[in-house]
Write an enzyme that holds these catalytic residues in place. Structure first.
Site, PDB file in Angstrom:
ATOM      1  CG  HIS A 275      -2.236   0.725   0.949  1.00  0.00           C
ATOM      2  ND1 HIS A 275      -2.310   1.929   0.301  1.00  0.00           N
ATOM      3  CD2 HIS A 275      -3.522   0.401   1.258  1.00  0.00           C
ATOM      4  CE1 HIS A 275      -3.572   2.323   0.219  1.00  0.00           C
ATOM      5  NE2 HIS A 275      -4.325   1.407   0.787  1.00  0.00           N
ATOM      6  NE  ARG A 276       6.011  -0.020   2.253  1.00  0.00           N
ATOM      7  CZ  ARG A 276       7.146  -0.648   2.527  1.00  0.00           C
ATOM      8  NH1 ARG A 276       7.943  -0.188   3.494  1.00  0.00           N
ATOM      9  NH2 ARG A 276       7.511  -1.722   1.853  1.00  0.00           N
TER      10      ARG A 276
END
Length: 302
Positions: A275-276
């Site tokens: 998700h980064r």
């Protein structure tokens, strides 16, 4: 002990133990002169100042023995961990713990893909060509990554790295472990070349003859357990890749097509995203592109 407010403040600043002093003021009261005298003494100078104790850093608890869970000694055989299994355990634990990940799942209709694969293999059989569904997934994933380049990325402390090529690592099961040989710049290669390279890499992976540069690196991972009958699953991210794709088995399923019930060969695909690097909208855009190539395999020729 008796001490003036000024003496207390000076003692605190100088790290002097009031309990060790004898006051010279009225009724034995400790005064400024006593603090100054103590500060000049060698004994006081050698004493470290008091600091607030800091809690010890939290450590991950060591794994418990099986006996602590009630399993009887002698009721099992213990297979020692080799270097590969230790490395896999360390990397996967770190990835699952440290990478904020989430899955996205989609169903694909692959009848057109199976037909195209059959026709290719039949037409070029005399040339030794034998394309697999996995080969076509590798090509489709590579093209989708080039179509959605922000998804072909890795997180670094200094920024998001957008890779120039779709270097696809493909999980291969070997004795006591798993390894991911890489099809470098897969978007530039035809299905026949991908098939030949993958066959060679998989064979040498199982005999442990791969060179480090053949399995270290890459930008994206594919794990296919469809041939084992697994319908769907989600994989742990293979750092520093921003995504890993999990491919399930193709099977006949009832679907609704043109408002009527029909039968089609369906395949479930899941991508686990870092998700980064890849948020939900970006992961969905990648899957949409991947789906377009698999459901219309002729698009892979453009």
């Amino acid at each position: 002990m008796l001490a003036s407010p000024l003496a207390r403040r000076l003692a605190q600043q100088g790290g002097i133990d009031l309990g060790a002093l004898k006051g010279s003021g009225p009724n034995g009261r400790i005064v400024k002169a006593d603090i100054e005298a103590a500060a000049r003494s060698p004994r006081a100078a050698s004493q470290p100042s008091r600091e607030v104790a800091k809690p010890a850093p939290t450590q991950t608890p060591a794994p418990q023995s099986l006996e602590s869970y009630g399993i009887r000694p002698g009721s099992y055989d213990l297979v020692p961990l080799d270097l590969m299994r230790k490395t896999i355990a360390k990397r996967m634990t770190a990835s699952f713990r440290d990478v904020p990940h989430f899955p996205l799942t989609i169903d694909l209709e692959i009848d057109a893909l199976l037909k195209a694969r059959s026709e290719i293999n039949k037409r070029f059989a005399d040339n030794g060509v034998k394309i697999s569904v996995n080969d076509m997934c590798i090509k489709a994933a590579a093209l989708a990554l080039k179509l959605v380049p922000e998804a072909n990325a890795s997180y670094t402390p200094d920024g998001i790295a957008i890779h120039h090529h779709a270097d696809i690592g493909v999980a291969v099961a070997i004795p006591h472990g798993l390894i991911t040989p890489i099809i470098w710049a897969a978007e530039t290669k035809g299905l026949a070349q991908i098939s030949a390279e993958m066959g060679d890499l998989a064979e040498r992976a199982r005999s442990r003859k791969l060179k480090p540069e053949e399995f270290q690196g890459g930008t994206f991972t594919i794990s296919n357990m469809g041939m084992l009958g697994i319908k769907s699953f989600a994989s742990i991210i293979n750092e520093p890749h921003g995504m890993i794709m999990s491919i399930g088995a193709g099977e006949k399923r009832p679907i609704v097509k043109n408002d009527a019930l029909a039968i089609a060969t369906m395949m479930t695909v899941t991508v686990t995203c870092d998700h980064r690097v890849v948020d939900g909208a970006l992961g969905a855009a990648f899957l949409k592109a991947f789906k377009s190539f698999l459901e219309d395999p002729m698009a892979m020729l453009l």
